[in-house]
Design a protein around this motif. Structure first.
Motif, short mmCIF file in Angstrom:
data_model
loop_
_atom_site.label_atom_id
_atom_site.label_comp_id
_atom_site.label_asym_id
_atom_site.label_seq_id
_atom_site.Cartn_x
_atom_site.Cartn_y
_atom_site.Cartn_z
N GLN A 21 39.06 -41.54 -25.99
CA GLN A 21 39.99 -41.53 -27.12
C GLN A 21 39.87 -40.23 -27.91
OE1 GLN A 21 39.76 -45.06 -29.49
NE2 GLN A 21 40.70 -44.07 -31.24
N ASP A 22 41.04 -39.64 -28.21
CA ASP A 22 41.15 -38.43 -29.03
C ASP A 22 40.44 -37.21 -28.45
OD1 ASP A 22 42.73 -39.85 -30.82
OD2 ASP A 22 41.06 -40.35 -32.12
N THR A 23 40.25 -37.20 -27.12
CA THR A 23 39.61 -36.07 -26.44
C THR A 23 40.56 -35.55 -25.37
OG1 THR A 23 37.43 -37.04 -26.82
CG2 THR A 23 37.58 -35.31 -25.16
N PRO A 24 41.19 -34.39 -25.59
CA PRO A 24 42.14 -33.86 -24.61
C PRO A 24 41.45 -33.48 -23.30
CG PRO A 24 42.22 -32.61 -26.67
CD PRO A 24 41.05 -33.53 -26.76
N VAL A 25 42.20 -33.64 -22.21
CA VAL A 25 41.72 -33.25 -20.89
C VAL A 25 42.79 -32.36 -20.26
CG1 VAL A 25 41.14 -34.08 -18.57
CG2 VAL A 25 40.42 -35.39 -20.58
N ARG A 26 42.36 -31.23 -19.72
CA ARG A 26 43.29 -30.32 -19.05
C ARG A 26 43.39 -30.69 -17.59
NH1 ARG A 26 43.98 -25.71 -16.04
NH2 ARG A 26 45.42 -24.16 -16.87
N VAL A 27 44.63 -30.85 -17.11
CA VAL A 27 44.90 -31.07 -15.69
C VAL A 27 45.94 -30.04 -15.27
CG1 VAL A 27 44.36 -33.54 -15.80
CG2 VAL A 27 46.72 -32.78 -16.10
N GLU A 28 46.09 -29.89 -13.98
CA GLU A 28 47.12 -29.00 -13.46
C GLU A 28 47.87 -29.73 -12.36
OE1 GLU A 28 47.18 -24.64 -11.52
OE2 GLU A 28 46.05 -24.84 -13.40
N VAL A 29 49.19 -29.75 -12.48
CA VAL A 29 50.02 -30.44 -11.49
C VAL A 29 51.08 -29.46 -11.01
CG1 VAL A 29 51.51 -32.41 -11.04
CG2 VAL A 29 49.71 -32.61 -12.75
N GLY A 30 51.05 -29.14 -9.73
CA GLY A 30 52.02 -28.20 -9.19
C GLY A 30 51.99 -26.86 -9.89
#
Length: 108
Positions: free
Chosen positions: A14-23
């Motif tokens: 909760q309230d902790t951003p996560v960086r992902v990469e899609v395409g």
């Protein structure tokens, strides 16, 4: 492109951003305090900074570098120095899977 699994819902804090990469598209994924999952463009429009390194407050994500806050719902900046919005992507939850299609922005 169709919706792609980016991570498990159970991986989000909760309230902790996560960086992902899609395409090749960098996206910040946030589970807010109300339990809603948001996906917004991960790059601050003021400076080339990852928003996933920022701070969540309610339904906003603040860039750690210069303090611009963006609405997790609309992507619009809520204060200067940023004045351009970031994209907001539709999120699908399928069981424990969080799915995002980076070619489909959320209607706000």
């Amino acid at each position: 492109m169709s919706a792609t699994r980016v991570l498990a819902l159970s991986e989000l804090e909760q309230d902790t951003p996560v960086r992902v990469e899609v395409g090749g598209v960098p996206i910040a994924v946030v589970l807010d305090s109300a339990g809603e999952v948001h996906a917004i463009g991960d790059t601050c429009t003021h400076g080339d900074i990852s928003l996933a390194e920022g701070f969540v407050d309610g339904d906003t994500l603040e860039c750690w570098a210069h303090g611009s806050a963006f609405s997790l719902r609309t992507g619009h900046p809520l204060n200067l120095p940023a004045y351009e919005p970031v994209p907001v992507y539709a999120v699908e939850i399928d069981g424990d899977d969080v799915l995002i299609d980076p070619t489909r922005t959320k209607e706000v």
